[in-house]
Design a protein around this motif. Structure first.
Motif, mmCIF file in Angstrom:
data_model
loop_
_atom_site.group_PDB
_atom_site.id
_atom_site.type_symbol
_atom_site.label_atom_id
_atom_site.label_comp_id
_atom_site.label_asym_id
_atom_site.label_seq_id
_atom_site.Cartn_x
_atom_site.Cartn_y
_atom_site.Cartn_z
ATOM 1 N N ALA A 154 40.107 43.141 46.438
ATOM 2 C CA ALA A 154 38.874 43.754 45.949
ATOM 3 C C ALA A 154 38.095 42.794 45.067
ATOM 4 O O ALA A 154 36.861 42.715 45.151
ATOM 5 N N GLU A 155 38.786 42.039 44.227
ATOM 6 C CA GLU A 155 38.113 41.077 43.349
ATOM 7 C C GLU A 155 37.351 40.034 44.169
ATOM 8 O O GLU A 155 36.202 39.684 43.852
ATOM 9 N N LEU A 156 37.993 39.538 45.211
ATOM 10 C CA LEU A 156 37.360 38.522 46.051
ATOM 11 C C LEU A 156 36.203 39.098 46.853
ATOM 12 O O LEU A 156 35.150 38.454 47.009
ATOM 13 N N LEU A 157 36.388 40.323 47.369
ATOM 14 C CA LEU A 157 35.306 40.966 48.102
ATOM 15 C C LEU A 157 34.106 41.217 47.201
ATOM 16 O O LEU A 157 32.953 41.040 47.611
ATOM 17 N N GLU A 158 34.384 41.630 45.970
ATOM 18 C CA GLU A 158 33.303 41.866 45.006
ATOM 19 C C GLU A 158 32.514 40.586 44.773
ATOM 20 O O GLU A 158 31.276 40.590 44.756
ATOM 21 N N SER A 159 33.224 39.482 44.606
ATOM 22 C CA SER A 159 32.561 38.208 44.370
ATOM 23 C C SER A 159 31.728 37.793 45.576
ATOM 24 O O SER A 159 30.588 37.338 45.432
ATOM 25 N N ALA A 160 32.294 37.948 46.770
ATOM 26 C CA ALA A 160 31.562 37.592 47.984
ATOM 27 C C ALA A 160 30.340 38.495 48.165
ATOM 28 O O ALA A 160 29.253 38.032 48.506
ATOM 29 N N ALA A 161 30.526 39.785 47.917
ATOM 30 C CA ALA A 161 29.425 40.740 48.058
ATOM 31 C C ALA A 161 28.312 40.439 47.069
ATOM 32 O O ALA A 161 27.125 40.511 47.406
ATOM 33 N N ALA A 162 28.693 40.086 45.846
ATOM 34 C CA ALA A 162 27.698 39.768 44.818
ATOM 35 C C ALA A 162 26.894 38.532 45.200
ATOM 36 O O ALA A 162 25.759 38.357 44.732
ATOM 37 N N SER A 163 27.462 37.685 46.057
ATOM 38 C CA SER A 163 26.760 36.484 46.530
ATOM 39 C C SER A 163 25.923 36.774 47.767
ATOM 40 O O SER A 163 25.304 35.860 48.319
ATOM 41 N N GLY A 164 25.950 38.026 48.222
ATOM 42 C CA GLY A 164 25.135 38.405 49.364
ATOM 43 C C GLY A 164 25.838 38.395 50.702
ATOM 44 O O GLY A 164 25.191 38.513 51.745
ATOM 45 N N HIS A 165 27.175 38.299 50.708
ATOM 46 C CA HIS A 165 27.928 38.321 51.965
ATOM 47 C C HIS A 165 27.881 39.744 52.523
ATOM 48 O O HIS A 165 28.467 40.665 51.959
ATOM 49 N N ILE A 195 29.092 41.417 55.189
ATOM 50 C CA ILE A 195 30.285 42.158 55.620
ATOM 51 C C ILE A 195 31.119 42.553 54.405
ATOM 52 O O ILE A 195 31.707 43.640 54.366
ATOM 53 N N ALA A 196 31.161 41.686 53.401
ATOM 54 C CA ALA A 196 31.849 42.043 52.159
ATOM 55 C C ALA A 196 31.173 43.240 51.508
ATOM 56 O O ALA A 196 31.847 44.156 51.010
ATOM 57 N N GLU A 197 29.843 43.256 51.518
ATOM 58 C CA GLU A 197 29.097 44.383 50.957
ATOM 59 C C GLU A 197 29.470 45.683 51.655
ATOM 60 O O GLU A 197 29.541 46.743 51.025
ATOM 61 N N GLN A 198 29.707 45.612 52.950
ATOM 62 C CA GLN A 198 30.012 46.807 53.732
ATOM 63 C C GLN A 198 31.440 47.296 53.535
ATOM 64 O O GLN A 198 31.750 48.447 53.875
ATOM 65 N N ASN A 199 32.303 46.449 52.983
ATOM 66 C CA ASN A 199 33.711 46.818 52.857
ATOM 67 C C ASN A 199 34.198 47.051 51.427
ATOM 68 O O ASN A 199 35.172 47.771 51.222
ATOM 69 N N ILE A 200 33.528 46.470 50.440
ATOM 70 C CA ILE A 200 34.046 46.536 49.081
ATOM 71 C C ILE A 200 34.129 47.974 48.561
ATOM 72 O O ILE A 200 35.085 48.344 47.881
ATOM 73 N N GLY A 201 33.149 48.808 48.889
ATOM 74 C CA GLY A 201 33.190 50.195 48.440
ATOM 75 C C GLY A 201 34.394 50.939 48.985
ATOM 76 O O GLY A 201 35.027 51.742 48.281
ATOM 77 N N ARG A 202 34.739 50.663 50.221
ATOM 78 C CA ARG A 202 35.874 51.327 50.857
ATOM 79 C C ARG A 202 37.191 50.887 50.221
ATOM 80 O O ARG A 202 38.118 51.693 50.059
ATOM 81 N N ILE A 203 37.278 49.608 49.855
ATOM 82 C CA ILE A 203 38.483 49.119 49.186
ATOM 83 C C ILE A 203 38.616 49.752 47.800
ATOM 84 O O ILE A 203 39.703 50.165 47.381
ATOM 85 N N TYR A 204 37.493 49.870 47.091
ATOM 86 C CA TYR A 204 37.535 50.504 45.777
ATOM 87 C C TYR A 204 37.954 51.970 45.886
ATOM 88 O O TYR A 204 38.605 52.506 44.980
ATOM 89 N N MET A 205 37.593 52.626 46.964
ATOM 90 C CA MET A 205 38.052 54.004 47.161
ATOM 91 C C MET A 205 39.572 54.056 47.264
ATOM 92 O O MET A 205 40.213 54.941 46.691
ATOM 93 N N GLN A 206 40.145 53.101 47.986
ATOM 94 C CA GLN A 206 41.597 53.056 48.109
ATOM 95 C C GLN A 206 42.266 52.854 46.752
ATOM 96 O O GLN A 206 43.361 53.357 46.502
ATOM 97 N N LEU A 207 41.586 52.107 45.881
ATOM 98 C CA LEU A 207 42.125 51.845 44.545
ATOM 99 C C LEU A 207 41.760 52.951 43.555
ATOM 100 O O LEU A 207 42.101 52.864 42.378
ATOM 101 N N LEU A 208 41.077 53.993 44.053
ATOM 102 C CA LEU A 208 40.648 55.132 43.235
ATOM 103 C C LEU A 208 39.687 54.709 42.118
ATOM 104 O O LEU A 208 39.599 55.360 41.080
ATOM 105 N N LYS A 209 38.950 53.646 42.370
ATOM 106 C CA LYS A 209 37.930 53.197 41.429
ATOM 107 C C LYS A 209 36.586 53.711 41.952
ATOM 108 O O LYS A 209 35.797 52.997 42.561
ATOM 109 N N PHE A 210 36.357 54.998 41.689
ATOM 110 C CA PHE A 210 35.264 55.688 42.340
ATOM 111 C C PHE A 210 33.881 55.255 41.856
ATOM 112 O O PHE A 210 32.922 55.275 42.616
#
Length: 233
Positions: free
Chosen positions: A143-154, A156-171
């Motif tokens: 999740a940390e790496l996806l967040e960093s990639a998403a913040a850089s405008g990646h 596919i990372a943007e499309q997946n980071i929210g779903r990973i945070y759901m798994q971690l219960l970080k709503f």
């Protein structure tokens, strides 16, 4: 072949003066001249030229196609600290393209590129952490790496980071990214947002997103709507 760096080939930064001339020759399809200049600079230790020379060997531009030499020059560029080369070589090892598949070597190379803020490397490294490929599985690190990639405008990372945070219960973190996804037309995010807001007892918001999901044809959203009696809100 070498699909990871085709776009980046024309976007090299901090070019050696001679590399500028080589790039101009490349743009004019004068591959022989480009090869000659890049080869000279590569032998002098220029990491960008080494990566470019690898590309030319891989595609048979200005020289005879030679994948062994291509990989050798890519290795040299990666060892010289070129993040693009580290990423491309890492993906080769991850997939077993033109080299023997080696997840641990891929992890090593992608980690180095990730440390240099390569969004592509961060994304693929996140997948390795998520799957436990070449490294112990670690969804939090993923999740940390996806967040960093998403913040850089990646994207596919943007499309997946929210779903990973759901798994971690970080709503809260999940809803931030999923709302961005929804705004960009990701209909699956509608239902996920409704689910999050039901979990947080924010039923007015949950109703809004559940209705959007229902309008988009999501059957699960209908069940969620009934379960939480969202019509009351």
């Amino acid at each position: 072949m070498f699909k990871f760096i085709v776009v980046g080939f024309l976007l090299f930064l901090n070019l050696h003066a001679d590399n500028v001339a080589a790039l101009e020759a490349f743009k004019k399809s004068d591959y022989k001249k480009a090869f000659e200049i890049y080869e000279k600079n590569a032998k002098d230790g220029d990491a960008v030229a080494q990566s470019a020379l690898s590309y030319l060997y891989a595609n048979g531009l200005g020289t005879k196609k030679d994948m062994q030499k291509s990989i050798e020059w890519l290795e040299r560029s990666a060892n010289s600290g070129n993040a693009n080369a580290q990423y491309d070589l890492g993906m080769f090892y991850l997939r077993g393209d033109n080299v023997e598949q080696d997840s641990k070597r891929a992890f090593e190379l992608l980690s180095k590129a990730s440390e240099q803020k390569s969004a592509n490397a961060q994304y693929d490294l996140a997948l390795m952490y998520y799957r436990g490929d070449g490294v112990d599985a670690n969804v939090t690190k993923s999740a940390e790496l996806l967040e960093s990639a998403a913040a850089s405008g990646h994207k596919i990372a943007e499309q997946n980071i929210g779903r990973i945070y759901m798994q971690l219960l970080k709503f809260d973190e999940a809803s931030k990214w999923l709302e961005k996804n929804a705004a960009e037309g990701d209909e699956a995010a509608y239902y996920l947002l409704a689910e999050i807001y039901c979990n947080q007892e924010k039923f007015s918001k949950a109703r809004e997103w559940a209705q959007k999901a229902i309008d988009a044809g999501n059957e699960e959203a209908k069940e969620l709507y009934k379960k939480y009696e969202l019509h009351k809100y």
